[in-house]
Design a protein around this motif. Structure first.
Motif, PDB file in Angstrom:
ATOM      1  N   TYR A  15       0.852  -1.196   0.000  1.00  0.00           N
ATOM      2  CA  TYR A  15       0.000   0.000   0.000  1.00  0.00           C
ATOM      3  C   TYR A  15       0.888   1.246   0.000  1.00  0.00           C
ATOM      4  O   TYR A  15       1.833   1.328   0.786  1.00  0.00           O
ATOM      5  N   ILE A  16       0.582   2.168  -0.852  1.00  0.00           N
ATOM      6  CA  ILE A  16       1.341   3.422  -0.940  1.00  0.00           C
ATOM      7  C   ILE A  16       0.429   4.565  -0.474  1.00  0.00           C
ATOM      8  O   ILE A  16      -0.687   4.723  -0.968  1.00  0.00           O
ATOM      9  N   ARG A  17       0.945   5.333   0.530  1.00  0.00           N
ATOM     10  CA  ARG A  17       0.130   6.409   1.109  1.00  0.00           C
ATOM     11  C   ARG A  17      -0.171   7.479   0.055  1.00  0.00           C
ATOM     12  O   ARG A  17       0.694   7.914  -0.685  1.00  0.00           O
ATOM     13  N   LYS A  18      -1.454   7.935   0.044  1.00  0.00           N
ATOM     14  CA  LYS A  18      -1.915   8.905  -0.946  1.00  0.00           C
ATOM     15  C   LYS A  18      -2.437  10.186  -0.296  1.00  0.00           C
ATOM     16  O   LYS A  18      -2.202  11.291  -0.774  1.00  0.00           O
ATOM     17  N   GLN A  19      -3.137  10.047   0.857  1.00  0.00           N
ATOM     18  CA  GLN A  19      -3.748  11.210   1.508  1.00  0.00           C
ATOM     19  C   GLN A  19      -3.985  10.901   2.974  1.00  0.00           C
ATOM     20  O   GLN A  19      -4.387   9.790   3.329  1.00  0.00           O
ATOM     21  N   THR A  20      -3.730  11.866   3.830  1.00  0.00           N
ATOM     22  CA  THR A  20      -3.956  11.712   5.266  1.00  0.00           C
ATOM     23  C   THR A  20      -5.191  12.507   5.678  1.00  0.00           C
ATOM     24  O   THR A  20      -5.308  13.694   5.366  1.00  0.00           O
ATOM     25  N   LEU A  21      -6.103  11.823   6.367  1.00  0.00           N
ATOM     26  CA  LEU A  21      -7.294  12.471   6.893  1.00  0.00           C
ATOM     27  C   LEU A  21      -7.232  12.473   8.411  1.00  0.00           C
ATOM     28  O   LEU A  21      -6.341  11.866   9.019  1.00  0.00           O
ATOM     29  N   ALA A  22      -8.192  13.122   9.054  1.00  0.00           N
ATOM     30  CA  ALA A  22      -8.196  13.219  10.521  1.00  0.00           C
ATOM     31  C   ALA A  22      -8.328  11.857  11.170  1.00  0.00           C
ATOM     32  O   ALA A  22      -7.662  11.558  12.158  1.00  0.00           O
ATOM     33  N   GLU A  23      -9.161  11.002  10.630  1.00  0.00           N
ATOM     34  CA  GLU A  23      -9.443   9.712  11.237  1.00  0.00           C
ATOM     35  C   GLU A  23      -9.044   8.532  10.358  1.00  0.00           C
ATOM     36  O   GLU A  23      -9.377   7.391  10.667  1.00  0.00           O
ATOM     37  N   ALA A  24      -8.388   8.797   9.225  1.00  0.00           N
ATOM     38  CA  ALA A  24      -8.056   7.684   8.327  1.00  0.00           C
ATOM     39  C   ALA A  24      -6.909   8.076   7.413  1.00  0.00           C
ATOM     40  O   ALA A  24      -6.479   9.227   7.356  1.00  0.00           O
ATOM     41  N   GLU A  25      -6.373   7.047   6.753  1.00  0.00           N
ATOM     42  CA  GLU A  25      -5.351   7.244   5.732  1.00  0.00           C
ATOM     43  C   GLU A  25      -5.872   6.628   4.431  1.00  0.00           C
ATOM     44  O   GLU A  25      -6.600   5.628   4.453  1.00  0.00           O
ATOM     45  N   ARG A  26      -5.498   7.269   3.310  1.00  0.00           N
ATOM     46  CA  ARG A  26      -5.890   6.748   2.002  1.00  0.00           C
ATOM     47  C   ARG A  26      -4.647   6.263   1.262  1.00  0.00           C
ATOM     48  O   ARG A  26      -3.609   6.942   1.274  1.00  0.00           O
ATOM     49  N   PHE A  27      -4.794   5.094   0.600  1.00  0.00           N
ATOM     50  CA  PHE A  27      -3.665   4.460  -0.077  1.00  0.00           C
ATOM     51  C   PHE A  27      -4.047   4.087  -1.507  1.00  0.00           C
ATOM     52  O   PHE A  27      -5.219   4.111  -1.886  1.00  0.00           O
ATOM     53  N   PHE A  28      -3.026   3.729  -2.270  1.00  0.00           N
ATOM     54  CA  PHE A  28      -3.264   3.098  -3.575  1.00  0.00           C
ATOM     55  C   PHE A  28      -2.208   2.028  -3.771  1.00  0.00           C
ATOM     56  O   PHE A  28      -1.191   1.980  -3.069  1.00  0.00           O
ATOM     57  N   THR A  29      -2.465   1.170  -4.737  1.00  0.00           N
ATOM     58  CA  THR A  29      -1.488   0.133  -5.086  1.00  0.00           C
ATOM     59  C   THR A  29      -1.152   0.285  -6.550  1.00  0.00           C
ATOM     60  O   THR A  29      -1.925   0.907  -7.327  1.00  0.00           O
ATOM     61  N   PRO A  30      -0.013  -0.232  -7.007  1.00  0.00           N
ATOM     62  CA  PRO A  30       0.307  -0.150  -8.439  1.00  0.00           C
ATOM     63  C   PRO A  30      -0.798  -0.740  -9.315  1.00  0.00           C
ATOM     64  O   PRO A  30      -1.100  -0.220 -10.388  1.00  0.00           O
ATOM     65  N   GLU A  31      -1.388  -1.831  -8.807  1.00  0.00           N
ATOM     66  CA  GLU A  31      -2.452  -2.474  -9.588  1.00  0.00           C
ATOM     67  C   GLU A  31      -3.681  -1.549  -9.676  1.00  0.00           C
ATOM     68  O   GLU A  31      -4.299  -1.409 -10.735  1.00  0.00           O
ATOM     69  N   LEU A  32      -4.020  -0.911  -8.544  1.00  0.00           N
ATOM     70  CA  LEU A  32      -5.160   0.012  -8.524  1.00  0.00           C
ATOM     71  C   LEU A  32      -4.896   1.184  -9.459  1.00  0.00           C
ATOM     72  O   LEU A  32      -5.790   1.619 -10.196  1.00  0.00           O
ATOM     73  N   LYS A  33      -3.680   1.684  -9.457  1.00  0.00           N
ATOM     74  CA  LYS A  33      -3.324   2.803 -10.315  1.00  0.00           C
ATOM     75  C   LYS A  33      -3.460   2.418 -11.782  1.00  0.00           C
ATOM     76  O   LYS A  33      -3.919   3.202 -12.620  1.00  0.00           O
ATOM     77  N   GLU A  34      -3.078   1.183 -12.081  1.00  0.00           N
ATOM     78  CA  GLU A  34      -3.149   0.700 -13.460  1.00  0.00           C
ATOM     79  C   GLU A  34      -4.606   0.639 -13.946  1.00  0.00           C
ATOM     80  O   GLU A  34      -4.921   1.104 -15.048  1.00  0.00           O
ATOM     81  N   TYR A  35      -5.485   0.117 -13.090  1.00  0.00           N
ATOM     82  CA  TYR A  35      -6.898   0.022 -13.479  1.00  0.00           C
ATOM     83  C   TYR A  35      -7.554   1.407 -13.514  1.00  0.00           C
ATOM     84  O   TYR A  35      -8.422   1.671 -14.337  1.00  0.00           O
ATOM     85  N   GLU A  36      -7.132   2.274 -12.588  1.00  0.00           N
ATOM     86  CA  GLU A  36      -7.650   3.645 -12.612  1.00  0.00           C
ATOM     87  C   GLU A  36      -7.300   4.305 -13.943  1.00  0.00           C
ATOM     88  O   GLU A  36      -8.157   4.936 -14.587  1.00  0.00           O
ATOM     89  N   SER A  37      -6.063   4.161 -14.363  1.00  0.00           N
ATOM     90  CA  SER A  37      -5.633   4.746 -15.630  1.00  0.00           C
ATOM     91  C   SER A  37      -6.429   4.161 -16.794  1.00  0.00           C
ATOM     92  O   SER A  37      -6.851   4.875 -17.718  1.00  0.00           O
ATOM     93  N   LEU A  38      -6.658   2.846 -16.714  1.00  0.00           N
ATOM     94  CA  LEU A  38      -7.408   2.175 -17.772  1.00  0.00           C
ATOM     95  C   LEU A  38      -8.838   2.724 -17.865  1.00  0.00           C
ATOM     96  O   LEU A  38      -9.337   3.028 -18.949  1.00  0.00           O
ATOM     97  N   ILE A  39      -9.480   2.881 -16.691  1.00  0.00           N
ATOM     98  CA  ILE A  39     -10.867   3.361 -16.665  1.00  0.00           C
ATOM     99  C   ILE A  39     -10.956   4.807 -17.138  1.00  0.00           C
ATOM    100  O   ILE A  39     -11.782   5.167 -17.992  1.00  0.00           O
ATOM    101  N   LEU A  40     -10.090   5.673 -16.579  1.00  0.00           N
ATOM    102  CA  LEU A  40     -10.173   7.091 -16.913  1.00  0.00           C
ATOM    103  C   LEU A  40      -9.819   7.340 -18.380  1.00  0.00           C
ATOM    104  O   LEU A  40     -10.455   8.142 -19.056  1.00  0.00           O
ATOM    105  N   ASN A  41      -8.817   6.650 -18.864  1.00  0.00           N
ATOM    106  CA  ASN A  41      -8.462   6.786 -20.278  1.00  0.00           C
ATOM    107  C   ASN A  41      -9.597   6.278 -21.167  1.00  0.00           C
ATOM    108  O   ASN A  41      -9.896   6.847 -22.227  1.00  0.00           O
ATOM    109  N   ALA A  42     -10.212   5.187 -20.709  1.00  0.00           N
ATOM    110  CA  ALA A  42     -11.314   4.630 -21.482  1.00  0.00           C
ATOM    111  C   ALA A  42     -12.480   5.622 -21.542  1.00  0.00           C
ATOM    112  O   ALA A  42     -13.105   5.802 -22.592  1.00  0.00           O
ATOM    113  N   GLN A  43     -12.775   6.267 -20.425  1.00  0.00           N
ATOM    114  CA  GLN A  43     -13.873   7.229 -20.402  1.00  0.00           C
ATOM    115  C   GLN A  43     -13.598   8.394 -21.349  1.00  0.00           C
ATOM    116  O   GLN A  43     -14.481   8.856 -22.072  1.00  0.00           O
TER     117      GLN A  43
END
Length: 855
Positions: free
Chosen positions: A480-508
């Motif tokens: 997990y790679i840290r992406k954003q820090t919130l008051a009560e939580a942390e947000r992460f992404f993974t290389p695989e998630l980034k790959e699918y995100e790119s695929l979806i957004l490019n597709a749109q």
């Protein structure tokens, strides 16, 4: 002074469009600046703010949301302003966004459907004059109608009043029409130059000569049309390809209707306040399509003079009248057809929405059934059509295959149907698979990490993320790679998630771009058949207008009139089409009318106010007019000799703007009639001379009647309503003058208006009875009766006007010893045969009076 790059960009745009209010796109708003902002704030009721656009330089600013453009645009256009729409041409990013004006919206170039009246054309016209000739051209860019004519200057106002242009172009230095009652735009005289205008037309149509357009020998028509093309090119360049046909017409091919006649007969507006719902058009317009409504309105303003063309239209109405089942089927089908004219023009100009293509498809699907319905019965109605509607199966099929049943907008996708484009289908498939992967990601990661509260989310700023509460951070895997820090939580992404995100957004993005490209290509393919669709639209408009006239005839018991080129108008049981709808058919009293240039040319109609004189005058005119648009008419029978023009002089009104009194307006209108009527014209005059003193008015009314009757180039059929009972004596002098009156029944001190036109004159006005009906106080009525009795006791007998009042009217009322003098003064050589006969009647009457008078 230092200004920002954005300010420089705006000033460059404004310099090119100084006369327009510039709507300058900034993100989600259209902003206005400087004086434009002050106007926008005042006219649109929006807040006037300011913005710093240079060191120490704040400029006035007022803005509107871009999605609300149409509503604000309507307010400005309706108040006569022009608006330049300056759009962002490149997406926001580094550096200054490119911007430029994509179109200038003026009253005559509006294309937004919600800013247009569906059953009225929106004409942009141009006018140029020289000596006693003029050129007029007009265009409706929403329907591709483009026409021009050359005519005498005396016909300019009637033609402009018929067209009612939303905007009129005139040369910069034009003086004659500086006070026209239309929104005018002045163009540099250069664009009205014959050589420049002709070159603009030749270039536009890509031709070497204008011979094929019928205007090659009409220089003023060319000048008007060429200037108009230039203006459209400057303001609405993308609409130019739609104007691929120029019609040259002559105003001599249809009845001339001046503005006064249009208003007096309540053709398009009626009632005290000019409501459209109480006009003749509102009675006969049962059309189901906007294009049919526009055409019927045009027919009403263009009564025909050609008997053959009228007969064809009349026969088509008769067929629909007689074939009730076919007519109802046609009307039912028309109810499901949209405004094809404006719709196909929106396709051709690239402004159409995806859902509108579905409307185009469903409308065209009705055409085959419409053709079948029109062929039922004994005979088709094709003879009344300029062209038959042609089905467009290839367009229907193309839209059916290409557009989804429930299309979204092009930005969001979902417009193009699955299976139409293999490339688009592949991208969509990949996008769906990626979304399916992400949809199951949350459950898989919960199982893998043991974090039950783990969430997978998305926002526009950070994209896709995996959210873990602070209490579970110890369970976060190493990938997990840290992406954003919130008051009560942390947000992460993974290389695989980034790959699918790119695929979806490019597709749109690819889907949006590809759908947009496919949609534009689809519009180009439909545009290639634009002329065929427009021809079908115009044929459907004709069917709609004809069906409306037939349905009106059935509903309201109209009859088919007989049309001839004779000089006789013979109406039996005629009714006023508007009044009978207002009070009910059973309550309306029908009346006959017979006029002929040979014996019944001039009818003097007397009778009290409220008895129906004005209704009778108008109903005869309206029956003639309806007959000459090919309609059936409200009567038991009607024989109508074609009329070239209807003139009306009705009612008392002042033109305060022109500084004209009631009497001056009355005399101006009368002069127009006497100077322009012909033996084929029909004139209705109501109370000529009422705006001045009694004897002046009587003298003028008498002289007008004589002139119409006697003038060899006039002699028009005339209905003359009057309260001057002395005028009934004209029937004893002029051979083609006949007296009629509105019958009244008296019961004691009460009067009953019978509304029946009967032969003979009347010598009573019943004015006090009308005043009583109007609700004047009883004391006023009693006193009026006393004064009337006193005046009548002093007045000379009927026809005996006091001598000191008629010193200049000896030919009308003198007698006795002057008979020989009258004969001696006759210039026999200068008298026409008609004038000689009239003079003989006068002399005979004078001799008879001399014989009957006591010594």
């Amino acid at each position: 002074m230092t200004v920002t790059p954005l300010r420089k960009q705006y000033l460059r745009v404004k310099q090119k469009y100084p006369e327009a209010i510039v709507f300058f796109r900034l993100g989600d708003f259209y902003e206005t600046f400087d004086e434009d902002a002050k106007v926008a704030s005042r006219e649109l009721d929006v807040v006037l703010t300011s913005r710093e656009m240079g060191k120490g330089q704040r400029v006035p600013m007022a803005g509107i949301p871009h999605h609300a453009l149409d509503n604000y645009l309507a307010k400005l256009i309706n108040r006569g302003y022009k608006v330049a729409i300056c759009e962002q041409l490149t997406p926001p990013g580094k550096g200054l966004v490119e911007r430029d004006v994509i179109r200038v919206v003026t009253p005559g170039t509006v294309v937004e459907p919600n800013l247009l009246k569906s059953k009225s054309n929106n004409y942009l016209a141009s006018l140029v004059t020289e000596d006693k000739e003029a050129g007029i051209a007009y265009v409706d860019i929403t329907t591709s109608e483009f026409a021009t004519t050359q005519l005498s200057t005396e016909k300019v106002m009637p033609e402009l009043e018929r067209l009612q242009p939303s905007e009129l172009l005139i040369p910069e230095d034009a003086q004659d029409y500086a006070q026209l009652p239309f929104t005018t735009t002045r163009l540099d005289d250069y664009w009205f130059d014959l050589e420049i205008a002709q070159e603009a037309l030749l270039e536009h149509f890509s031709v070497a000569t204008l011979e094929g357009y019928g205007c090659a020998r009409l220089p003023l028509a060319i000048r008007a049309a060429g200037a108009l093309i230039h203006y459209v090119k400057e303001t609405q360049k993308e609409t130019l390809p739609q104007l691929n046909k120029l019609s040259t017409y002559s105003t001599d091919s249809f009845m001339t209707l001046d503005g006064q006649t249009i208003r007096n007969l309540e053709l398009f507006q009626g009632g005290r306040w000019g409501e459209t719902g109480s006009s003749l058009l509102s009675i006969i317009d049962l059309t189901k399509t906007p294009m049919g409504g526009r055409l019927l309105k045009k027919w009403l303003g263009h009564p025909l003079l050609d008997l053959d063309e009228l007969s064809r239209r009349q026969e088509a109405v008769a067929w629909l009248y007689q074939n009730g089942l076919a007519r109802q089927k046609v009307i039912s089908l028309l109810s499901d057809i949209a405004d094809l004219e404006r719709l196909v023009n929106r396709v051709m100009s690239g402004r159409v929405m995806p859902r509108e293509l579905l409307t185009l498809r469903t409308s065209l699907e009705k055409v085959p059934d419409l053709k079948v319905a029109m062929s039922e019965g004994e005979a088709p109605i094709a003879s009344g059509l300029s062209a038959e509607p042609r089905p467009c199966p290839e367009i229907v099929d193309l839209i059916a295959r290409a557009i989804a049943d429930e299309p979204g907008d092009l930005e969001q996708g979902g417009v193009i149907r699955e299976g139409f484009s293999p490339e688009l289908d592949e991208i969509r498939r990949n996008s769906r698979q990626a979304k399916q992967y992400l949809a199951g990601l949350e459950q898989r990661e919960r199982q893998r990490t043991g974090i039950k509260s783990l969430k997978v989310g998305y926002n526009r700023v950070f994209g896709y993320y995996i959210e873990v509460s602070r209490a579970n951070l110890s369970l976060v895997p190493s990938d997990y790679i840290r992406k954003q820090t919130l008051a009560e939580a942390e947000r992460f992404f993974t290389p695989e998630l980034k790959e699918y995100e790119s695929l979806i957004l490019n597709a749109q993005e690819k889907i949006a771009d590809l759908e947009s490209a496919i949609f534009q290509q689809l519009c180009h393919q439909i545009s290639a058949s634009g002329e065929q669709i427009l021809a079908t639209a115009r044929a459907i408009a004709q069917i709609d207008a004809l069906s409306s006239l037939a349905e009106v005839a059935v509903r309201y018991s109209y009859v088919k009139p007989t049309l001839t080129n004779d000089d006789v108008i013979d109406i039996k049981g005629g009714r006023h089409p508007i009044v009978e709808q207002s009070i009910g058919r059973d309550n309306f009293v029908p009346n006959d009318a017979y006029l002929s240039n040979r014996d019944n040319q001039f009818i003097i109609l007397t009778g009290p106010n409220m008895s129906g004189k004005s209704t009778y005058l108008r109903q005869v005119a309206l029956i003639i007019l309806l007959a000459q648009i090919g309609s059936f008419v409200p009567a038991d029978s009607a024989n109508i000799g074609i009329v070239d023009r209807i003139f009306t002089r009705i009612g008392a009104q002042e033109d305060l703007a022109a500084g004209q009194s009631t009497f001056m307006v009355e005399m101006t209108e009368a002069a127009n009639i006497l100077n322009n009527a012909t033996p084929r014209s029909f004139i209705i005059l109501d109370e000529i001379g009422r705006g001045t003193s009694t004897y002046d008015g009587l003298s003028i009314a008498w002289a007008v009647a004589e002139f119409i009757h006697n003038h060899p180039k006039l002699g028009a059929k005339t209905l003359f309503a009057t309260h001057y009972h002395e005028l009934v004596d004209l029937a004893d002098i002029l051979p083609r003058v006949k007296n009629f009156n509105v019958a009244v029944a008296e019961k004691g001190d009460k009067v009953i208006f019978l509304h029946k036109i009967v032969p003979g004159g009347t010598d009573k006005s019943y004015g006090i009875h009308v005043a009583q009906l109007a609700g004047l106080p009883k004391s006023v009525i009693i006193r009026a009766q006393e004064v009337l009795a006193e005046l009548e006791s002093r007045a000379p007998k009927k026809g005996k006007v006091p001598r000191h009042k008629v010193a200049l009217q000896i030919p009308l009322f003198s007698k006795g010893s002057q008979l020989a003098e009258e004969i001696a003064q006759l210039d026999i050589d200068s008298l026409s045969p008609l004038e000689a006969i009239t003079k003989l009647y006068e002399l005979k009457r004078m001799a008879q009076e001399n014989k009957d008078s006591p010594p």
